[in-house]
Design a protein around this motif. Structure first.
Motif, PDB file in Angstrom:
ATOM      1  N   LEU A  24       0.764  -1.216   0.157  1.00 24.32           N
ATOM      2  CA  LEU A  24      -0.205  -0.108  -0.022  1.00 24.32           C
ATOM      3  C   LEU A  24       0.795   1.284   0.022  1.00 24.32           C
ATOM      4  CD1 LEU A  24      -3.004   0.863  -0.089  1.00 24.32           C
ATOM      5  CD2 LEU A  24      -2.931   1.013   2.346  1.00 24.32           C
ATOM      6  N   ASP A  25       2.155   1.330   0.499  1.00 20.16           N
ATOM      7  CA  ASP A  25       2.826   2.401   0.751  1.00 20.16           C
ATOM      8  C   ASP A  25       3.717   2.719  -0.566  1.00 20.16           C
ATOM      9  OD1 ASP A  25       4.177  -0.078   1.570  1.00 20.16           O
ATOM     10  OD2 ASP A  25       5.736   1.218   2.479  1.00 20.16           O
ATOM     11  N   HIS A  26       3.709   1.602  -1.605  1.00 19.78           N
ATOM     12  CA  HIS A  26       4.114   1.646  -2.722  1.00 19.78           C
ATOM     13  C   HIS A  26       3.394   2.397  -4.028  1.00 19.78           C
ATOM     14  CE1 HIS A  26       7.803  -0.566  -1.447  1.00 19.78           C
ATOM     15  NE2 HIS A  26       6.904  -1.275  -0.530  1.00 19.78           N
ATOM     16  N   VAL A  27       2.035   2.263  -3.735  1.00 15.96           N
ATOM     17  CA  VAL A  27       1.270   2.704  -5.069  1.00 15.96           C
ATOM     18  C   VAL A  27       1.030   4.026  -5.153  1.00 15.96           C
ATOM     19  CG1 VAL A  27      -0.244   0.650  -4.877  1.00 15.96           C
ATOM     20  CG2 VAL A  27      -1.053   2.757  -3.454  1.00 15.96           C
ATOM     21  N   ASP A  28       0.678   4.896  -6.239  1.00 17.43           N
ATOM     22  CA  ASP A  28       0.420   5.908  -6.470  1.00 17.43           C
ATOM     23  C   ASP A  28      -0.813   6.616  -5.693  1.00 17.43           C
ATOM     24  OD1 ASP A  28       2.541   6.254  -8.061  1.00 17.43           O
ATOM     25  OD2 ASP A  28       1.155   5.729  -9.824  1.00 17.43           O
ATOM     26  N   ASP A  29      -1.921   5.926  -5.484  1.00 16.52           N
ATOM     27  CA  ASP A  29      -3.064   6.492  -4.843  1.00 16.52           C
ATOM     28  C   ASP A  29      -3.546   5.386  -3.824  1.00 16.52           C
ATOM     29  OD1 ASP A  29      -5.257   7.577  -4.146  1.00 16.52           O
ATOM     30  OD2 ASP A  29      -5.940   8.403  -6.037  1.00 16.52           O
ATOM     31  N   PRO A  30      -3.232   5.178  -2.736  1.00 20.17           N
ATOM     32  CA  PRO A  30      -3.441   4.215  -1.639  1.00 20.17           C
ATOM     33  C   PRO A  30      -5.161   4.592  -1.414  1.00 20.17           C
ATOM     34  CG  PRO A  30      -1.813   5.505  -0.780  1.00 20.17           C
ATOM     35  CD  PRO A  30      -2.078   6.341  -1.904  1.00 20.17           C
ATOM     36  N   VAL A  51       1.353  -3.486   6.198  1.00 17.07           N
ATOM     37  CA  VAL A  51       2.072  -2.509   5.825  1.00 17.07           C
ATOM     38  C   VAL A  51       3.110  -1.867   6.788  1.00 17.07           C
ATOM     39  CG1 VAL A  51       0.248  -0.607   6.282  1.00 17.07           C
ATOM     40  CG2 VAL A  51       1.886  -0.184   4.434  1.00 17.07           C
ATOM     41  N   ASP A  52       4.460  -1.474   6.330  1.00 19.99           N
ATOM     42  CA  ASP A  52       5.318  -0.696   7.260  1.00 19.99           C
ATOM     43  C   ASP A  52       4.882   0.319   7.512  1.00 19.99           C
ATOM     44  OD1 ASP A  52       7.278  -2.792   7.719  1.00 19.99           O
ATOM     45  OD2 ASP A  52       8.170  -2.439   5.828  1.00 19.99           O
ATOM     46  N   PHE A  65       2.738   5.594   5.735  1.00 24.15           N
ATOM     47  CA  PHE A  65       1.689   5.675   6.704  1.00 24.15           C
ATOM     48  C   PHE A  65       2.186   5.463   8.226  1.00 24.15           C
ATOM     49  CE2 PHE A  65      -0.367   4.075   2.929  1.00 24.15           C
ATOM     50  CZ  PHE A  65      -1.374   4.638   2.903  1.00 24.15           C
ATOM     51  N   ASP A  66       1.050   6.234   9.133  1.00 23.50           N
ATOM     52  CA  ASP A  66       1.493   6.023  10.481  1.00 23.50           C
ATOM     53  C   ASP A  66       0.070   5.276  10.947  1.00 23.50           C
ATOM     54  OD1 ASP A  66      -0.378   8.034  10.577  1.00 23.50           O
ATOM     55  OD2 ASP A  66       0.990   9.375  11.526  1.00 23.50           O
ATOM     56  N   GLU A  67       0.098   4.851  12.099  1.00 18.50           N
ATOM     57  CA  GLU A  67      -1.161   3.886  12.540  1.00 18.50           C
ATOM     58  C   GLU A  67      -2.356   4.772  12.256  1.00 18.50           C
ATOM     59  OE1 GLU A  67      -3.223   1.016  15.753  1.00 18.50           O
ATOM     60  OE2 GLU A  67      -1.169   2.066  16.187  1.00 18.50           O
ATOM     61  N   PRO A  68      -2.489   6.165  12.975  1.00 23.10           N
ATOM     62  CA  PRO A  68      -3.663   6.802  12.610  1.00 23.10           C
ATOM     63  C   PRO A  68      -4.052   7.344  11.253  1.00 23.10           C
ATOM     64  CG  PRO A  68      -2.357   7.782  14.293  1.00 23.10           C
ATOM     65  CD  PRO A  68      -1.620   6.947  13.630  1.00 23.10           C
ATOM     66  N   HIS A  92      11.092  -2.821   6.112  1.00 22.10           N
ATOM     67  CA  HIS A  92      11.965  -1.733   5.854  1.00 22.10           C
ATOM     68  C   HIS A  92      12.887  -1.164   6.761  1.00 22.10           C
ATOM     69  CE1 HIS A  92      13.125   2.195   3.792  1.00 22.10           C
ATOM     70  NE2 HIS A  92      12.927   1.651   2.763  1.00 22.10           N
ATOM     71  N   PRO A  93      14.343  -1.072   6.692  1.00 23.18           N
ATOM     72  CA  PRO A  93      14.938  -0.570   7.705  1.00 23.18           C
ATOM     73  C   PRO A  93      14.627   1.087   8.314  1.00 23.18           C
ATOM     74  CG  PRO A  93      16.454  -0.282   5.509  1.00 23.18           C
ATOM     75  CD  PRO A  93      15.016  -0.921   5.233  1.00 23.18           C
ATOM     76  N   ASN A  94      13.994   1.862   7.580  1.00 23.71           N
ATOM     77  CA  ASN A  94      13.552   3.158   8.014  1.00 23.71           C
ATOM     78  C   ASN A  94      12.151   2.853   8.733  1.00 23.71           C
ATOM     79  OD1 ASN A  94      15.871   4.558   7.361  1.00 23.71           O
ATOM     80  ND2 ASN A  94      14.914   4.823   5.232  1.00 23.71           N
ATOM     81  N   ALA A  95      11.491   1.875   8.586  1.00 28.19           N
ATOM     82  CA  ALA A  95      10.062   1.671   9.268  1.00 28.19           C
ATOM     83  C   ALA A  95      10.457   1.577  10.843  1.00 28.19           C
ATOM     84  CB  ALA A  95       9.380   0.786   8.727  1.00 28.19           C
ATOM     85  N   TYR A  96       9.361   2.208  11.552  1.00 30.01           N
ATOM     86  CA  TYR A  96       9.433   1.882  13.127  1.00 30.01           C
ATOM     87  C   TYR A  96       8.550   0.997  13.647  1.00 30.01           C
ATOM     88  CZ  TYR A  96       5.085   4.844  13.001  1.00 30.01           C
ATOM     89  OH  TYR A  96       3.843   5.350  12.969  1.00 30.01           O
ATOM     90  N   ALA A  97       7.675   0.563  12.636  1.00 35.94           N
ATOM     91  CA  ALA A  97       6.791  -0.530  13.209  1.00 35.94           C
ATOM     92  C   ALA A  97       5.999  -1.271  11.717  1.00 35.94           C
ATOM     93  CB  ALA A  97       5.705  -0.216  14.178  1.00 35.94           C
ATOM     94  N   GLU A  98       5.386  -2.204  12.142  1.00 39.16           N
ATOM     95  CA  GLU A  98       4.510  -3.068  10.887  1.00 39.16           C
ATOM     96  C   GLU A  98       3.096  -2.954  11.585  1.00 39.16           C
ATOM     97  OE1 GLU A  98       5.666  -6.970   8.969  1.00 39.16           O
ATOM     98  OE2 GLU A  98       4.518  -7.409  10.730  1.00 39.16           O
ATOM     99  N   PHE A  99       2.022  -2.742  10.679  1.00 38.84           N
ATOM    100  CA  PHE A  99       0.958  -2.877  10.746  1.00 38.84           C
ATOM    101  C   PHE A  99       0.315  -4.193  10.293  1.00 38.84           C
ATOM    102  CE2 PHE A  99      -3.543  -2.362   9.514  1.00 38.84           C
ATOM    103  CZ  PHE A  99      -4.318  -2.037  10.629  1.00 38.84           C
ATOM    104  N   ARG A 100      -0.448  -4.958  10.946  1.00 35.22           N
ATOM    105  CA  ARG A 100      -1.402  -6.357  10.362  1.00 35.22           C
ATOM    106  C   ARG A 100      -2.455  -5.848  10.820  1.00 35.22           C
ATOM    107  NH1 ARG A 100       2.368 -11.052   9.757  1.00 35.22           N
ATOM    108  NH2 ARG A 100       4.488 -10.297   9.920  1.00 35.22           N
TER     109      ARG A 100
END
Length: 107
Positions: A24-30, A51-52, A65-68, A92-100
């Motif tokens: 989702l963070d890779h597409v042009d229009d989420p 998504v990271d 994305f962030d969670e909110p 991703h090394p720059n991500a701070y977390a992962e959302f499932r």
């Protein structure tokens, strides 16, 4: 069959489940992708999303994305959150977390 996630060439209500992992963070229009997932899901269908979470942006990650912001995007399309978790596992090394998350389209 191959297509952009913003325009899936199948009738509405075609699927009982849609899986989107690390895309989702890779597409042009989420927002358009989430709307399209909603369109192709049958009423009561499930949407699994991974998504990271990060602030980092580059040409491969144009929509971080962030969670909110992620939860707001899903709610805007009417998805009901069945279950989700945020943990420190990430791809991703720059991500701070992962959302499932598992969401459901209303019946």
């Amino acid at each position: 069959l191959s297509s952009a996630a913003e325009r899936i060439p199948l009738p509405g209500g075609s699927f009982d489940i849609v899986v989107a992992e690390n895309c989702l963070d890779h597409v042009d229009d989420p927002g358009a992708v989430i709307a399209e997932v909603n369109r192709v899901l049958a009423p009561g269908g499930l949407f699994w999303l991974l998504v990271d979470l990060m602030e980092y942006r580059d040409h491969m990650h144009p929509n971080p994305f962030d969670e909110p912001s992620l939860l707001a995007l899903l709610a805007k399309q009417g998805f009901n959150l069945v279950r989700h978790r945020v943990n420190d596992h990430k791809s991703h090394p720059n991500a701070y977390a992962e959302f499932r998350g598992l969401m459901q389209k209303p019946k």
